[in-house]
Scaffold this active site. Sequence first.
Site, PDB file in Angstrom:
ATOM      1  N   LEU A 177       0.907  -1.224  -0.153  1.00  0.00           N
ATOM      2  CA  LEU A 177      -0.036  -0.048  -0.129  1.00  0.00           C
ATOM      3  C   LEU A 177       0.878   1.245  -0.056  1.00  0.00           C
ATOM      4  CD1 LEU A 177      -1.462   0.332   3.507  1.00  0.00           C
ATOM      5  CD2 LEU A 177       0.193  -1.260   2.948  1.00  0.00           C
ATOM      6  N   SER A 178       0.253   2.253  -0.536  1.00  0.00           N
ATOM      7  CA  SER A 178       0.966   3.564  -0.575  1.00  0.00           C
ATOM      8  C   SER A 178       2.232   3.537  -1.469  1.00  0.00           C
ATOM      9  CB  SER A 178       1.074   4.322   0.983  1.00  0.00           C
ATOM     10  OG  SER A 178       1.607   5.328   0.886  1.00  0.00           O
ATOM     11  N   ASN A 179       3.342   3.871  -0.989  1.00  0.00           N
ATOM     12  CA  ASN A 179       4.443   3.786  -1.703  1.00  0.00           C
ATOM     13  C   ASN A 179       4.768   2.389  -2.310  1.00  0.00           C
ATOM     14  OD1 ASN A 179       5.112   6.556  -2.057  1.00  0.00           O
ATOM     15  ND2 ASN A 179       6.412   6.373  -0.267  1.00  0.00           N
TER      16      ASN A 179
END
Length: 635
Positions: A298-300
Amino acid sequence: MRREGLYLGPDDRLVDSCYGDGMNRTVIHGCGVLAALLLGACASTPRGSEKPVMSDGLVSEIRVTRHEGADDLLSAGLGLSGLRGSVPAFADAQAPTPAELRRRAIYTSWRGIADLGPLGSYGEIYGSVPLVTGREFSAFAKLPEARSPHRVLLQVPDLFDRDKRCVIVAASSGSRGVYGAISLAGAWGLPRGCAVAYTDKGTGSGYFDVASNTGVRLDGTRTERGVEMLEFAPDGDETPGPLNAVLVKHAHSGDNPEASWGRHVIQAARFALHALDQAFPDQAPFTAGNTRIIAASLSNGGGAVLRAAENDANLLDGVVAVEPNILAGDGGRALYDYVTEAALLTPCALLEPRFDDTPFARVNGAHPPAWVTRCATLHERGELTADDLQTQAAEALARLHVSGWTDAALRNVAASTALDLWRAVAVTYAAAYTRTAAGPMPCGYGLAGMDPGTAPRLATPAERAAWWSDASGIPPGAGVGIVDDMATGDDASWPGVECLRQLWGTQDALGQRLAAGVEATRAALPRADLPIIIVHGQADGLVPIAFSSDPYVRWLEANERHPVLWRVEHAQHFDAFLAFPGFGDRHVPLMPFAYAALDRMWAHLFAGEALPPSRDIATTPRGSGPLGAVQLGVP
């Protein structure tokens, strides 16, 4: 009980290390080196003075530890109640043990991502934190051109399903340490009998302290540079700045790690297969042909697993990316572009009356004075033409609308603005993109020991000892702050953030280096037959869906790829923020949909079920009471 410091001998049997009991024991695997050479080096060579011969880019020993009872794989023995409780203490704050550091790193990683608040219903209507016993295999790995290593770690549960072999490979979220995605990949994969591989993807919390000349060992403890391999240390010929400087790998390695995040994930997947050969020699070899590998984060980390899909050599079987920071090959906006824009404009734009009830937009019923000052600065600089505050706020908001920001995203940027997150990201990424390494950071910034709102100082021994377990990889936090040499005037942060913004699009040498660094992070097309599910909150204010997942999916579809995109209503970027007053009552967590996406990917790969369709998922905000399943509408 936990057995730490095992030696994986050349015949794949676990035996005692040749290091004495008074030393911190490690695990070494020779990967084809003769036993006599390994044992001879262990007996006669100072520890860490020679680089072991490893496969797949490993540049350190492999450390194997056993985790059971009060120190399991998923929560280090804390369980859900312990993860909800206070931070685990160190017996000696200045010299925590590897086990204490690991427990606290896992605690911090869970708390930084998942909503474990009393109204969030984690462990009740979704998710769980069961006791999972097993082993961990950890090492430093390196890409051929990299200056610094990245961590790779494989968790192998005792209930590993050898007949239905599976590996979940995850990159850390944000710039976090190696456990950064444990609440997603570990919580879903370990109880299912999958091994879970992690990488810090060239970021992480292995901070280097200039004053003490120390960095972080493989086991999380600290030692001086030159004694053995560290997670990160500046090159010997680099000038690391003032004595109170703190260097972080993401900003100061000189590697621009984001450009290689996909390759970090692939290297972690290969490490997983290699370590599984050692964990189950009777079942070896573990290969991409007989082991299902799902990349999920998730995210980066979500951006990293999508980048891994570009050139995976048929290693991956599926990808699940949650709120990914991804720059499409055609379209979208670069993170640096919209973060520096937000750093300048959102303090003023959030004074527009429609955001009055947004959490963090008011303090004790009043707007933060610094935000009012920002409107005045923008007017003085000719960025805004209006004379009165309300019209200035409307003008700043209109500029954000023109560049693609939606009100759904902007309602969730007040927290990032109040917590100085825009500047923190821009400072770190500017140094990474321009590859300034341990030299001066762009726009006169630096990092140093610091109490909030005070002058730089030397970090304390206790702070240094806890960085690996407590820090997020991007200061401020854990006793490290941002030093701003350009700060001046009533709007002290303005000169620095304006300088960072002006780097975007300038043609001087530094601006060109930044542009090249950003361009190196642009995605390429994934393998055409690779199943991909993307989950993104429509109210994400940190990585807005309009700048990332939406244009990325449009680009893939225009090039005959068929990703699945779930756009989740009322979901924002930080599930952990839902425990804050005013956040949880107007949002839903994204993690239930991430787990569901992994469920659907699993059913597709192991049961032959069709992938779900793309869809906009309607939800109902939690309100003042506990979250209920009916409010989610999980597919």
